[in-house]
Design an enzyme around this catalytic site. Structure first.
Site, PDB file in Angstrom:
ATOM      1  N   GLY A 424       0.826  -1.209   0.000  1.00 27.69           N
ATOM      2  CA  GLY A 424       0.000   0.000   0.000  1.00 27.69           C
ATOM      3  C   GLY A 424       0.856   1.253   0.000  1.00 27.69           C
ATOM      4  O   GLY A 424       1.917   1.319  -0.636  1.00 27.69           O
ATOM      5  N   SER A 425       0.423   2.241   0.769  1.00 28.63           N
ATOM      6  CA  SER A 425       1.066   3.556   0.722  1.00 28.63           C
ATOM      7  C   SER A 425       2.495   3.556   1.252  1.00 28.63           C
ATOM      8  O   SER A 425       3.267   4.462   0.933  1.00 28.63           O
ATOM      9  CB  SER A 425       0.223   4.570   1.506  1.00 28.63           C
ATOM     10  OG  SER A 425      -1.035   4.756   0.883  1.00 28.63           O
TER      11      SER A 425
END
Length: 712
Positions: A424-425
């Site tokens: 993810g981020s």
């Protein structure tokens, strides 16, 4: 006319008296033997010697009658038959039968004719008589000699066999007899200890006992009693113990390994015939579940079953030995008997880079958060970015390696390296490094960021709906905008993005030494579809393990130089000498300037305008990045109802990084699932403790001012 018969009595010398012709006869011509062994005089027929004729027939101890014919008259001839000392006479003369020294008259049988060829026709043959052969006693000396020969022959056979056994085959039978008494016992080598960086034991080998049975000497009526007494004491199944005790053809059955010495003394105190003990070793983990996912355990066969105990089994186990000992008929060891031995070679110990106190804090924090959020699992990694040393590797839920059999086997592995997830981020820092290095982007570069953008047939959007914003690139990273990251990634091509991902360690194992490590998933650009580059840019459509992600942030914290993560500091020998492990591989991934820019940008994440203000630590500058990635639902193959992975990775002090902490929570189900809410607090708790433990002083400088929004 036939003259009358005359009966003569026996004389003292055993001879029978006949007519003058009989007395004057020669024993050579017609003698008969009486019972005393002397020859009797032959009888003559007729008056003169001329015309006398004797005949005798012997067949198997049987003598036939012979008839003599005179020249004047056939009636004057006599026939004698000798049968076992019996003599008969017929004709006109006398007939005597001698039997055992007795003489008796025989019957008068007149002839029908006057001579051998009389007018009355041919002479009539005498009737056949059954002749009885008496038992002849042989020479007793011959019988004695024959008996002695038989006895001597038998004795010679015994003597020959005795010589064969005691000389020719003595070695063979001696070896077989010794083999029946000898028992080969494996001597396991002392397994090397596993310690932390300060020498505190994490896994150690302690003295124990092996309990064995000799079923051949155990009486059948005692088997049930012995099994009933030993099974509950040793934690064994009574039926299984009874089955072992009933194997009559066996003389050595191992009942239990790793029994404590005090328990073994209780077993011997029962004084069961055929039950004994032998020294051995057992593995003990003094900190129970601490670092179980890293250390692993040793199984019942004495081999590593998980973790470092498995992957480093050869170094830890050493080389086993063996010993042959003599066992007495009652199953006891003969101390002065035959004893052959190959001594074992002790294993090498492992000194890890882990710090027990930091490991304990990390494990305590992640266990509490997994329980609080209802997460499926969680992990914490603490790493020194300067040398790649791992100071803590905690995971939850865990298990106790001292009693691993009572836990779920799925927990035996290490999710820190075995479980792949989409970062993810937290993966956006790789894209940021690539565009800062090759895309002409700076932290102040402005991007107009809407809530969503459409590329080809797909629409991408941010995690929270918002109006279009003008953000700097530092603001894009601080706000963790997916759309802003896509816009920045279009400044470079997909091959450049792929190269940076590989340089940071994506798609390849860390080679830290733990078993079953996954390299994650990173496909080559030629396998990407038209839209794959966009989710890859903000951390989806690829996967990593937690250690790979911690290594990415260590590279940024270390000024752009990637140092391979390492867990084993070195090995210790039996004499206590220490051999350090080879230096870890190093590689510059990005420039120091780029690393510094990213560090400053990441400090903005922990501010009030960023996504992780809960990661702030009073007195220290903290830099990091949150991650909230969707989990693919294995049932549908889509992100729908798959849950989320919440994570946070950061370092401190941001102005001179010395520690990196990576936190991952898989599929939290209670409360928030955002990384800034559930993972950042764990980061703060563990990082603060590690800073104090390592005696790292607070930051002496102020955090730079990070511009998030562009001026109008």
């Amino acid at each position: 006319m036939v003259p009358p018969q005359r009966k003569d009595g026996p004389k003292k010398d055993g001879k029978s008296q006949g007519d003058p012709a009989s007395r004057s006869g020669s024993a050579k011509d017609g003698s008969s033997r009486t019972r005393d062994g002397k020859d009797a005089p032959a009888r003559r027929s007729g008056g003169t010697s001329g015309g006398r004729k004797n005949a005798s027939t012997t067949d198997g101890g049987r003598k036939g009658a012979s008839s003599a014919r005179g020249s004047k008259s056939a009636a004057e001839g006599r026939a004698r038959t000798s049968d076992g000392g019996r003599t008969r006479a017929s004709g006109s003369g006398r007939t005597r039968v001698s039997d055992g020294g007795r003489t008796r008259p025989g019957p008068h049988r007149p002839r029908s004719g006057g001579g051998p060829r009389g007018r009355g026709g041919p002479p009539r043959r005498p009737p056949k008589r059954r002749i009885r052969v008496p038992f002849r006693r042989r020479d007793p000396m011959k019988r004695l000699n024959a008996g002695l020969l038989v006895v001597a022959f038998v004795l010679s056979l015994f003597a020959g066999r005795l010589v064969q056994l005691q000389t020719i085959e003595s070695g063979h039978y001696t070896a077989r007899a010794l083999e029946q008494r000898l028992r080969k016992i494996d001597l396991p080598a002392v397994r090397g200890d596993i310690t932390d960086a300060q020498g505190n034991p994490l896994a150690m080998t302690v003295e124990a006992r092996l309990i064995y049975a000799d079923p051949s000497v155990i009486k059948p009526e005692k088997r049930q009693q012995i099994a009933g007494a030993l099974a509950p004491m040793l934690g064994l199944d009574q039926a299984a113990v009874l089955k072992q005790l009933s194997r009559q053809n066996s003389r050595y059955e191992v009942l239990a390994h790793g029994v404590r010495p005090d328990q073994a003394r209780l077993v011997l105190g029962m004084k069961f015939l055929g039950i004994g003990t032998y020294p051995e070793y057992r593995r003990e983990y003094p900190n129970d579940s601490l670092a179980a996912g890293v250390i692993g355990f040793v199984n019942a066969e004495g081999r590593g079953g998980a973790g470092l105990e498995y992957s480093m089994n050869r170094q830890l186990a050493g080389r086993a030995g063996w010993q042959r000992i003599e066992i007495s008929p009652d199953g006891q060891h003969i101390p002065m008997g035959e004893d052959q031995k190959r001594p074992p070679v002790p294993g090498k110990g492992l000194r890890l880079t882990l710090m027990r106190d930091v490991q304990y804090k990390a494990q305590q924090a992640i266990e509490a958060q997994v329980k609080a959020t209802g997460a499926r699992s969680g992990s914490v990694i603490v790493m020194d970015p300067r040398n790649g040393q791992l100071l803590a590797m905690a995971s939850a839920p865990g298990y106790d390696p001292n009693d691993y059999g009572k836990s779920n086997w799925r927990r035996w592995g290490s999710p820190l390296v075995q479980e792949a997830y989409e970062p993810g981020s937290t993966g956006k820092v790789v894209t940021a490094a690539a565009v800062l290095e090759r895309g002409g982007v700076t932290p102040e570069t402005t991007f107009r960021v809407p809530y969503s953008v459409r590329r080809y047939d797909r629409t991408f959007h941010d995690s929270e709906e918002h109006a279009t914003e003008r953000l700097t690139f530092a603001g894009v990273l601080a706000k963790s905008s997916n759309v802003g990251t896509i816009l920045a990634s279009e400044r470079i091509d997909q091959d450049t993005l792929y190269k940076f991902l590989r340089d940071f360690g994506f798609g390849q194992k860390t080679a830290v030494g733990l078993p079953a490590e996954t390299p994650g998933q990173l496909r080559a650009p030629k396998q990407w579809s038209g839209t794959d580059r966009y989710p890859i840019a903000f951390g989806q459509s690829l996967s990593v393990n937690a250690l790979q992600m911690a290594s990415v942030y260590s590279t940024i914290a270390n000024g752009g130089v990637r140092v391979a993560p390492n867990l084993v500091a070195g090995t210790t020998a039996d004499d206590g000498s220490f051999t350090p492990a080879a230096a870890p591989a190093q590689k510059r991934v990005i420039s120091q300037r780029t690393a510094q820019e990213i560090r400053d940008m990441l400090e903005g994440v922990t501010t009030k305008e960023g996504t992780a203000p809960k990661a702030q630590i009073p007195g220290y500058r903290v830099a990091g990045k949150t991650g909230t990635a969707q989990i693919v639902n294995p049932s549908t193959g889509t992100y729908e109802d798959g849950g989320y992975t919440a994570s946070f990775a950061g370092f401190a002090p941001a102005d001179a990084p010395q520690l990196v902490v990576q936190v991952v929570l898989q599929h939290p189900t209670r409360g928030s699932y955002f990384g800034g809410d559930v993972a950042a607090p764990v980061f703060k708790d563990v990082m603060n403790f590690a800073l104090q433990t390592r005696k790292i002083p607070p930051s002496g400088s102020r955090a730079p001012s990070v511009k998030i929004y562009a001026d109008d």
